[in-house]
Motif scaffolding. Structure first.
Motif, PDB file in Angstrom:
ATOM      1  N   GLU A  84      -5.966  -1.304  -3.181  1.00  0.00           N
ATOM      2  CA  GLU A  84      -5.573  -2.265  -2.143  1.00  0.00           C
ATOM      3  C   GLU A  84      -6.400  -2.067  -0.872  1.00  0.00           C
ATOM      4  OE1 GLU A  84      -1.403  -3.090  -1.401  1.00  0.00           O
ATOM      5  OE2 GLU A  84      -0.863  -2.074  -3.278  1.00  0.00           O
ATOM      6  N   LEU A  85      -6.661  -0.816  -0.517  1.00  0.00           N
ATOM      7  CA  LEU A  85      -7.464  -0.546   0.676  1.00  0.00           C
ATOM      8  C   LEU A  85      -8.904  -1.002   0.480  1.00  0.00           C
ATOM      9  CD1 LEU A  85      -6.142   2.967   1.775  1.00  0.00           C
ATOM     10  CD2 LEU A  85      -5.378   0.684   2.489  1.00  0.00           C
ATOM     11  N   ARG A  86      -9.434  -0.864  -0.729  1.00  0.00           N
ATOM     12  CA  ARG A  86     -10.769  -1.380  -1.033  1.00  0.00           C
ATOM     13  C   ARG A  86     -10.840  -2.881  -0.754  1.00  0.00           C
ATOM     14  NH1 ARG A  86     -14.488   0.667  -4.914  1.00  0.00           N
ATOM     15  NH2 ARG A  86     -14.142   2.847  -5.482  1.00  0.00           N
ATOM     16  N   GLN A  87      -9.798  -3.586  -1.169  1.00  0.00           N
ATOM     17  CA  GLN A  87      -9.776  -5.036  -0.982  1.00  0.00           C
ATOM     18  C   GLN A  87      -9.751  -5.404   0.502  1.00  0.00           C
ATOM     19  OE1 GLN A  87     -10.241  -6.976  -3.765  1.00  0.00           O
ATOM     20  NE2 GLN A  87     -10.477  -4.893  -4.572  1.00  0.00           N
ATOM     21  N   LEU A  88      -9.089  -4.582   1.311  1.00  0.00           N
ATOM     22  CA  LEU A  88      -9.078  -4.825   2.755  1.00  0.00           C
ATOM     23  C   LEU A  88     -10.482  -4.710   3.327  1.00  0.00           C
ATOM     24  CD1 LEU A  88      -5.861  -2.966   3.991  1.00  0.00           C
ATOM     25  CD2 LEU A  88      -6.183  -5.415   3.586  1.00  0.00           C
ATOM     26  N   TYR A  89     -11.226  -3.691   2.887  1.00  0.00           N
ATOM     27  CA  TYR A  89     -12.613  -3.541   3.343  1.00  0.00           C
ATOM     28  C   TYR A  89     -13.417  -4.785   2.988  1.00  0.00           C
ATOM     29  CZ  TYR A  89     -12.451   1.449   4.591  1.00  0.00           C
ATOM     30  OH  TYR A  89     -12.202   2.656   5.188  1.00  0.00           O
ATOM     31  N   ILE A  90     -13.231  -5.274   1.766  1.00  0.00           N
ATOM     32  CA  ILE A  90     -13.971  -6.455   1.310  1.00  0.00           C
ATOM     33  C   ILE A  90     -13.635  -7.672   2.168  1.00  0.00           C
ATOM     34  CG2 ILE A  90     -14.224  -8.097  -0.596  1.00  0.00           C
ATOM     35  CD1 ILE A  90     -13.804  -5.720  -2.506  1.00  0.00           C
ATOM     36  N   ARG A  91     -12.343  -7.797   2.527  1.00  0.00           N
ATOM     37  CA  ARG A  91     -11.917  -8.959   3.329  1.00  0.00           C
ATOM     38  C   ARG A  91     -12.133  -8.755   4.830  1.00  0.00           C
ATOM     39  NH1 ARG A  91      -7.436  -8.637  -0.366  1.00  0.00           N
ATOM     40  NH2 ARG A  91      -6.142  -7.686   1.257  1.00  0.00           N
ATOM     41  N   GLY A  92     -12.575  -7.586   5.218  1.00  0.00           N
ATOM     42  CA  GLY A  92     -12.812  -7.312   6.628  1.00  0.00           C
ATOM     43  C   GLY A  92     -11.541  -7.119   7.432  1.00  0.00           C
TER      44      GLY A  92
END
Length: 281
Positions: A84-92
């Motif tokens: 989930e944290l990886r996805q946050l990085y991707i979405r900025g």
């Protein structure tokens, strides 16, 4: 991939220093450093191969290494949260709210303690018992992002393998070496491949690839890499934090290289088995 210089194996349990791996080699006969000579054996003298290292000479603090080990050992309860944290990085995005509703009380305590100790990676950690959620924010700095999106696994796998090599080296009285992030290019500098970890035990080389993401499925690429560099398949190991035991078993059967997840002592057992095959031969 780890943005770091190669790491040489040392005795003891102190955190290893990162230092330059080798000088550039323009052909198999032009060897400048002993490690470049040893590493070049891995590629069986292929013409015009340059073996490089990536990153700087920064030392990884012992506390960072220990945190990496803790994350790996708790993979089964935090891998979905890290995804989930990886996805946050991707979405900025920086702020997160992670549901712990499906975790047991003990797992919640372990997760909260881990996140509270991820100093420099996440901010303002707070657990809301009424919502069973863990709230906080990501620190958007290159080192923090790199660690959380994969470097932690490479560091932890490196340390685990290093411990196995030390144990077996003392048992059989043989030499060993282990390196992070071996990058292979041609003379023109065009990148060919990067190996997360390369290690040798008693003169035999092994390659380890680490995958901490959820979506890796290119199983054939690792097998082809072994073919390209003429590496015996049972000297290749894929470490995948999300793969199931059944899928790992199928890939091993069809692709002829070792695969493991992070459950129990699976990683240690696979490395032991790889090396033991050659000791017994």
């Amino acid at each position: 991939m780890l943005k770091a210089k190669a790491l040489c194996a040392v005795n003891g349990n102190v955190a290893p220093d990162i230092r330059p791996l080798i000088s550039v080699v323009e052909n198999p006969l032009s060897v400048v450093d002993v490690h470049s000579k040893d590493l070049h054996k891995l590629f069986n003298g292929l013409q015009n191969i340059v073996i490089e290292s990536v990153g700087d000479d920064e030392k990884i603090p012992e506390a960072v290494g220990q945190l990496a080990i803790r994350l790996m050992k708790n993979n089964c309860i935090i891998k979905d949260l890290l995804h989930e944290l990886r996805q946050l990085y991707i979405r900025g995005q920086k702020n997160f709210r992670l549901s712990l509703a499906e975790k047991s009380d003990m797992e919640r305590r372990q997760i909260i303690a881990l996140f509270q100790d991820m100093t420099g990676i996440v901010n303002n950690i707070h657990y809301y018992s009424e919502f069973q959620s863990l709230n906080g924010s990501l620190i958007v700095m290159p080192k923090a992002q790199s660690f959380l999106t994969g470097q932690y696994l490479e560091l932890a796998v490196y340390q685990t393998i290093k411990d196995v090599l030390q144990e077996l080296g003392e048992k059989y009285h043989v030499d060993y070496e282990i390196f992070h992030n071996v990058r292979v290019a041609d003379k023109e500098g065009k990148l060919k491949n990067e190996f997360d970890i390369a290690f040798q035990f008693n003169g035999i080389w092994y390659i380890v690839e680490c995958k901490s993401g959820k979506c890796f499925s290119d199983w054939g690429s690792f097998a082809e890499l072994g073919v390209n560099y003429n590496i015996v398949p049972n000297r290749l190991l894929l470490v995948d934090s999300f793969i199931s035991d059944s899928k790992a078993e199928c890939i091993e059967y069809f692709c002829d290289y070792y695969v493991c997840n992070l459950s129990g002592n699976t990683l240690r057992e696979k490395v032991m088995k790889m090396i033991s095959n050659d000791i017994a031969a």
